[in-house]
Design a protein around this motif. Structure first.
Motif, PDB file in Angstrom:
ATOM      1  N   CYS A 112     -21.957  -3.718  -4.560  1.00  0.00           N
ATOM      2  CA  CYS A 112     -23.161  -3.688  -4.036  1.00  0.00           C
ATOM      3  C   CYS A 112     -23.422  -2.391  -3.490  1.00  0.00           C
ATOM      4  O   CYS A 112     -22.757  -1.820  -2.717  1.00  0.00           O
ATOM      5  CB  CYS A 112     -23.241  -4.718  -2.814  1.00  0.00           C
ATOM      6  SG  CYS A 112     -24.961  -5.348  -2.555  1.00  0.00           S
ATOM      7  N   PRO A 113     -25.057  -1.845  -3.908  1.00  0.00           N
ATOM      8  CA  PRO A 113     -26.045  -2.614  -4.669  1.00  0.00           C
ATOM      9  C   PRO A 113     -25.488  -2.845  -6.031  1.00  0.00           C
ATOM     10  O   PRO A 113     -24.682  -2.191  -6.689  1.00  0.00           O
ATOM     11  CB  PRO A 113     -27.237  -1.825  -4.347  1.00  0.00           C
ATOM     12  CG  PRO A 113     -26.636  -0.097  -4.292  1.00  0.00           C
ATOM     13  CD  PRO A 113     -25.179  -0.631  -3.551  1.00  0.00           C
ATOM     14  N   ILE A 160     -20.668  -0.547  -1.836  1.00  0.00           N
ATOM     15  CA  ILE A 160     -19.193  -1.232  -1.506  1.00  0.00           C
ATOM     16  C   ILE A 160     -18.745  -2.079  -2.314  1.00  0.00           C
ATOM     17  O   ILE A 160     -19.133  -3.038  -3.119  1.00  0.00           O
ATOM     18  CB  ILE A 160     -19.539  -1.895   0.225  1.00  0.00           C
ATOM     19  CG1 ILE A 160     -20.351  -3.012  -0.239  1.00  0.00           C
ATOM     20  CG2 ILE A 160     -19.879  -0.675   1.139  1.00  0.00           C
ATOM     21  CD1 ILE A 160     -20.494  -3.394   1.477  1.00  0.00           C
ATOM     22  N   PHE A 161     -17.421  -2.463  -2.340  1.00  0.00           N
ATOM     23  CA  PHE A 161     -16.779  -3.415  -3.048  1.00  0.00           C
ATOM     24  C   PHE A 161     -16.549  -4.840  -2.278  1.00  0.00           C
ATOM     25  O   PHE A 161     -16.575  -4.599  -1.098  1.00  0.00           O
ATOM     26  CB  PHE A 161     -15.195  -3.063  -3.484  1.00  0.00           C
ATOM     27  CG  PHE A 161     -14.393  -4.017  -4.020  1.00  0.00           C
ATOM     28  CD1 PHE A 161     -14.743  -4.170  -5.425  1.00  0.00           C
ATOM     29  CD2 PHE A 161     -13.674  -4.696  -3.529  1.00  0.00           C
ATOM     30  CE1 PHE A 161     -13.923  -5.079  -6.166  1.00  0.00           C
ATOM     31  CE2 PHE A 161     -12.915  -5.876  -4.297  1.00  0.00           C
ATOM     32  CZ  PHE A 161     -13.071  -6.027  -5.515  1.00  0.00           C
ATOM     33  N   LEU A 162     -17.092  -5.953  -2.967  1.00  0.00           N
ATOM     34  CA  LEU A 162     -16.979  -7.010  -2.595  1.00  0.00           C
ATOM     35  C   LEU A 162     -16.004  -8.095  -3.063  1.00  0.00           C
ATOM     36  O   LEU A 162     -16.180  -8.375  -4.429  1.00  0.00           O
ATOM     37  CB  LEU A 162     -18.340  -7.803  -2.562  1.00  0.00           C
ATOM     38  CG  LEU A 162     -19.386  -7.097  -1.611  1.00  0.00           C
ATOM     39  CD1 LEU A 162     -20.690  -7.497  -2.049  1.00  0.00           C
ATOM     40  CD2 LEU A 162     -19.212  -6.968  -0.107  1.00  0.00           C
ATOM     41  N   ASP A 163     -15.091  -8.641  -2.550  1.00  0.00           N
ATOM     42  CA  ASP A 163     -13.934  -9.390  -3.437  1.00  0.00           C
ATOM     43  C   ASP A 163     -14.539 -10.536  -3.277  1.00  0.00           C
ATOM     44  O   ASP A 163     -14.535 -11.639  -2.430  1.00  0.00           O
ATOM     45  CB  ASP A 163     -12.568  -9.365  -2.343  1.00  0.00           C
ATOM     46  CG  ASP A 163     -11.352 -10.156  -3.118  1.00  0.00           C
ATOM     47  OD1 ASP A 163     -11.872 -10.646  -4.046  1.00  0.00           O
ATOM     48  OD2 ASP A 163     -10.522 -10.089  -2.546  1.00  0.00           O
ATOM     49  N   VAL A 164     -15.041 -11.256  -4.410  1.00  0.00           N
ATOM     50  CA  VAL A 164     -15.764 -12.531  -4.646  1.00  0.00           C
ATOM     51  C   VAL A 164     -14.638 -13.457  -5.121  1.00  0.00           C
ATOM     52  O   VAL A 164     -14.846 -14.698  -4.738  1.00  0.00           O
ATOM     53  CB  VAL A 164     -16.729 -12.382  -5.757  1.00  0.00           C
ATOM     54  CG1 VAL A 164     -17.318 -13.795  -6.023  1.00  0.00           C
ATOM     55  CG2 VAL A 164     -17.846 -11.444  -5.423  1.00  0.00           C
ATOM     56  N   ALA A 165     -13.519 -13.185  -5.915  1.00  0.00           N
ATOM     57  CA  ALA A 165     -12.581 -13.853  -6.287  1.00  0.00           C
ATOM     58  C   ALA A 165     -11.640 -14.695  -5.177  1.00  0.00           C
ATOM     59  O   ALA A 165     -11.427 -15.865  -5.422  1.00  0.00           O
ATOM     60  CB  ALA A 165     -11.922 -13.327  -7.269  1.00  0.00           C
ATOM     61  N   ALA A 203     -18.916 -13.440  -1.329  1.00  0.00           N
ATOM     62  CA  ALA A 203     -18.648 -12.519  -0.455  1.00  0.00           C
ATOM     63  C   ALA A 203     -20.271 -12.070  -0.050  1.00  0.00           C
ATOM     64  O   ALA A 203     -21.227 -12.123  -1.014  1.00  0.00           O
ATOM     65  CB  ALA A 203     -18.078 -11.264  -1.022  1.00  0.00           C
ATOM     66  N   LYS A 204     -20.497 -11.546   1.152  1.00  0.00           N
ATOM     67  CA  LYS A 204     -21.557 -11.217   1.666  1.00  0.00           C
ATOM     68  C   LYS A 204     -21.724  -9.601   1.983  1.00  0.00           C
ATOM     69  O   LYS A 204     -20.679  -9.102   2.526  1.00  0.00           O
ATOM     70  CB  LYS A 204     -22.160 -11.871   2.853  1.00  0.00           C
ATOM     71  CG  LYS A 204     -23.399 -11.457   3.581  1.00  0.00           C
ATOM     72  CD  LYS A 204     -23.643 -12.247   4.753  1.00  0.00           C
ATOM     73  CE  LYS A 204     -24.995 -12.148   5.349  1.00  0.00           C
ATOM     74  NZ  LYS A 204     -25.181 -12.908   6.324  1.00  0.00           N
ATOM     75  N   TYR A 237     -24.344  -4.484   4.319  1.00  0.00           N
ATOM     76  CA  TYR A 237     -25.334  -3.636   4.544  1.00  0.00           C
ATOM     77  C   TYR A 237     -26.736  -4.465   4.356  1.00  0.00           C
ATOM     78  O   TYR A 237     -27.701  -4.235   5.281  1.00  0.00           O
ATOM     79  CB  TYR A 237     -25.554  -2.458   3.410  1.00  0.00           C
ATOM     80  CG  TYR A 237     -24.473  -1.323   3.892  1.00  0.00           C
ATOM     81  CD1 TYR A 237     -24.538  -0.482   4.674  1.00  0.00           C
ATOM     82  CD2 TYR A 237     -23.171  -1.289   2.963  1.00  0.00           C
ATOM     83  CE1 TYR A 237     -23.682   0.426   5.025  1.00  0.00           C
ATOM     84  CE2 TYR A 237     -22.271  -0.360   3.282  1.00  0.00           C
ATOM     85  CZ  TYR A 237     -22.467   0.520   4.336  1.00  0.00           C
ATOM     86  OH  TYR A 237     -21.662   1.506   4.605  1.00  0.00           O
ATOM     87  N   CYS A 238     -26.912  -5.178   3.217  1.00  0.00           N
ATOM     88  CA  CYS A 238     -28.057  -5.742   2.936  1.00  0.00           C
ATOM     89  C   CYS A 238     -28.183  -7.239   3.138  1.00  0.00           C
ATOM     90  O   CYS A 238     -29.243  -7.912   2.820  1.00  0.00           O
ATOM     91  CB  CYS A 238     -28.586  -5.404   1.368  1.00  0.00           C
ATOM     92  SG  CYS A 238     -27.610  -6.025   0.025  1.00  0.00           S
ATOM     93  N   GLY A 239     -26.887  -7.851   3.352  1.00  0.00           N
ATOM     94  CA  GLY A 239     -26.888  -9.315   3.476  1.00  0.00           C
ATOM     95  C   GLY A 239     -26.796 -10.340   2.265  1.00  0.00           C
ATOM     96  O   GLY A 239     -26.855 -11.327   2.174  1.00  0.00           O
ATOM     97  N   THR A 240     -26.821  -9.495   0.916  1.00  0.00           N
ATOM     98  CA  THR A 240     -27.128 -10.154  -0.156  1.00  0.00           C
ATOM     99  C   THR A 240     -25.621 -10.732  -0.421  1.00  0.00           C
ATOM    100  O   THR A 240     -24.694 -10.291  -0.266  1.00  0.00           O
ATOM    101  CB  THR A 240     -27.116  -9.206  -1.231  1.00  0.00           C
ATOM    102  OG1 THR A 240     -28.335  -8.689  -1.231  1.00  0.00           O
ATOM    103  CG2 THR A 240     -27.095  -9.995  -2.804  1.00  0.00           C
TER     104      THR A 240
END
Length: 74
Positions: free
Chosen positions: A27-28, A43-48, A53-54, A57-60
């Motif tokens: 993200c972004p 930034i990296f978001l670990d979804v698995a 994952a949230k 920074y932006c709350g997405t």
């Protein structure tokens, strides 16, 4: 003073194919309709790991669509 209205979280549903080899997304993201040059640090978001994952920074919120699973154990 009136409290500011809270902006609803953006939720981006992903398929397992949308995740990178490590099971996450950055993200972004263009998947969230963001232009990479004008948002926030990448930034990296670990979804698995948990299925969602949230972004701090932006709350997405990035989450796997129902029924989607990342990877398999070999």
């Amino acid at each position: 003073m009136e409290a500011a209205a809270k902006k609803p979280e953006a939720v981006v549903e992903l398929t397992a194919k949308d995740l990178n080899a490590n099971g996450g997304v950055f993200c972004p993201s263009p998947k969230a309709g963001m232009k990479l040059w004008n948002t926030h640090p990448r930034i990296f978001l670990d979804v698995a790991r948990t299925g969602s994952a949230k972004c701090a920074y932006c709350g997405t919120v990035y989450k796997l669509k129902e029924g989607e699973h990342f990877g398999g154990h070999h």
